[in-house]
Design a protein around this motif. Structure first.
Motif, short mmCIF file in Angstrom:
data_model
loop_
_atom_site.label_atom_id
_atom_site.label_comp_id
_atom_site.label_asym_id
_atom_site.label_seq_id
_atom_site.Cartn_x
_atom_site.Cartn_y
_atom_site.Cartn_z
N ARG A 1 54.18 66.17 70.87
CA ARG A 1 53.09 65.47 71.56
C ARG A 1 53.63 64.88 72.86
O ARG A 1 54.53 64.05 72.86
CB ARG A 1 52.54 64.36 70.65
N LEU A 2 53.09 65.34 73.97
CA LEU A 2 53.51 64.86 75.28
C LEU A 2 52.77 63.57 75.63
O LEU A 2 51.71 63.28 75.07
CB LEU A 2 53.24 65.94 76.33
N PRO A 3 53.31 62.79 76.56
CA PRO A 3 52.68 61.51 76.94
C PRO A 3 51.21 61.63 77.38
O PRO A 3 50.42 60.72 77.17
CB PRO A 3 53.55 61.00 78.08
N ASP A 4 50.83 62.76 77.96
CA ASP A 4 49.45 62.93 78.42
C ASP A 4 48.51 63.41 77.31
O ASP A 4 47.33 63.67 77.55
CB ASP A 4 49.38 63.87 79.62
N GLY A 5 49.02 63.55 76.07
CA GLY A 5 48.19 63.98 74.94
C GLY A 5 48.24 65.47 74.68
O GLY A 5 47.76 65.94 73.65
N THR A 6 48.80 66.23 75.59
CA THR A 6 48.96 67.67 75.39
C THR A 6 49.93 67.91 74.23
O THR A 6 50.88 67.15 74.05
CB THR A 6 49.52 68.32 76.67
N LEU A 7 49.68 68.95 73.45
CA LEU A 7 50.58 69.32 72.36
C LEU A 7 51.31 70.60 72.72
O LEU A 7 50.70 71.55 73.21
CB LEU A 7 49.80 69.53 71.06
N ARG A 8 52.61 70.62 72.48
CA ARG A 8 53.39 71.85 72.57
C ARG A 8 53.52 72.38 71.16
O ARG A 8 54.10 71.75 70.29
CB ARG A 8 54.78 71.59 73.15
N VAL A 9 52.96 73.57 70.95
CA VAL A 9 52.86 74.15 69.62
C VAL A 9 53.76 75.38 69.55
O VAL A 9 53.71 76.24 70.43
CB VAL A 9 51.40 74.55 69.32
N PRO A 10 54.60 75.49 68.49
CA PRO A 10 55.44 76.67 68.36
C PRO A 10 54.59 77.93 68.22
O PRO A 10 53.55 77.93 67.56
CB PRO A 10 56.24 76.43 67.07
N HIS A 11 55.06 78.97 68.84
CA HIS A 11 54.36 80.26 68.79
C HIS A 11 55.42 81.36 68.72
O HIS A 11 56.32 81.40 69.56
CB HIS A 11 53.49 80.44 70.03
N SER A 12 55.32 82.21 67.71
CA SER A 12 56.27 83.31 67.56
C SER A 12 55.56 84.63 67.82
O SER A 12 54.38 84.79 67.53
CB SER A 12 56.84 83.33 66.15
N VAL A 13 56.32 85.57 68.38
CA VAL A 13 55.81 86.90 68.65
C VAL A 13 56.79 87.92 68.09
O VAL A 13 58.00 87.79 68.28
CB VAL A 13 55.65 87.13 70.17
N LEU A 14 56.26 88.88 67.37
CA LEU A 14 57.05 90.01 66.87
C LEU A 14 56.38 91.26 67.41
O LEU A 14 55.21 91.51 67.14
CB LEU A 14 57.07 90.02 65.35
N ALA A 15 57.10 92.02 68.21
CA ALA A 15 56.52 93.20 68.84
C ALA A 15 57.39 94.42 68.57
O ALA A 15 58.62 94.35 68.61
CB ALA A 15 56.38 92.98 70.33
N ASP A 16 56.74 95.52 68.26
CA ASP A 16 57.44 96.79 68.09
C ASP A 16 57.57 97.47 69.44
O ASP A 16 56.83 97.17 70.38
CB ASP A 16 56.66 97.69 67.13
N PRO A 17 58.51 98.42 69.57
CA PRO A 17 58.73 99.07 70.87
C PRO A 17 57.48 99.69 71.49
O PRO A 17 57.34 99.70 72.69
CB PRO A 17 59.77 100.14 70.57
N GLY A 18 56.53 100.14 70.70
CA GLY A 18 55.32 100.77 71.23
C GLY A 18 54.26 99.80 71.69
O GLY A 18 53.30 100.17 72.35
N ASP A 19 54.40 98.51 71.34
CA ASP A 19 53.41 97.51 71.73
C ASP A 19 53.49 97.23 73.23
O ASP A 19 54.53 97.30 73.83
CB ASP A 19 53.65 96.19 70.99
N ASP A 20 52.36 96.87 73.81
CA ASP A 20 52.35 96.51 75.23
C ASP A 20 53.30 95.37 75.53
O ASP A 20 53.98 95.36 76.54
CB ASP A 20 50.95 96.12 75.69
N ALA A 21 53.37 94.38 74.62
CA ALA A 21 54.23 93.22 74.85
C ALA A 21 55.70 93.61 74.83
O ALA A 21 56.53 92.96 75.44
CB ALA A 21 53.97 92.15 73.79
#
Length: 97
Positions: A5-25
Motif C-alpha cells: 500500500r503506497l502513501p497515495d492509496g495505490t496498491l502494488r499487487v504481485p502479478h506473475s506471467v508464464l509464457a510459452d515460446p509460441g505466445d506473443d508475450a
C-alpha cells in the motif's frame, strides 16, 4: 510477494506471467527481436491498482505499507541470525561426538 500500500492509496499487487515460446508475450524481446532460444518465460512483477479497481477493497485488507514490509524483513533477518547461531551450536556439538 506482498500487496504493498503506497502513501497515495495505490496498491502494488504481485502479478506473475508464464509464457510459452509460441505466445506473443514470449516471442519477442524488449527490442521486438525474435527470441532464438526455446523455453518458458516466468516473470514476477507488480502492477499498480487504484480504488476504482474491482479487486481493490479485497486486496486493501491484506496490504502492507513499505515500512511494514521492511520491518518484517528486518525481523526475519534477526530471527534467521538466532536460528543460524543455534544451528552452529548444534553442529559444533555433533562434531565433538
Amino acid at each position: 510477494m506482498y500487496v504493498i500500500r503506497l502513501p497515495d492509496g495505490t496498491l502494488r499487487v504481485p502479478h506473475s506471467v508464464l509464457a510459452d515460446p509460441g505466445d506473443d508475450a514470449a516471442g519477442t524481446g524488449h527490442d521486438g527481436a525474435e527470441r532464438e532460444r526455446g523455453g518458458r518465460i516466468i516473470a514476477d512483477a507488480y502492477v499498480e491498482i487504484g480504488p476504482g479497481d474491482p479487486d481493490y477493497d479485497r486486496l486493501l485488507g491484506q496490504s502492507l505499507t513499505e515500512e511494514e514490509l521492511e520491518d518484517r524483513r528486518r525481523r526475519w533477518r534477526d530471527e534467521d541470525a538466532e536460528l543460524a547461531r543455534r544451528f552452529e551450536e548444534w553442529r559444533d556439538g555433533e562434531a565433538e561426538e
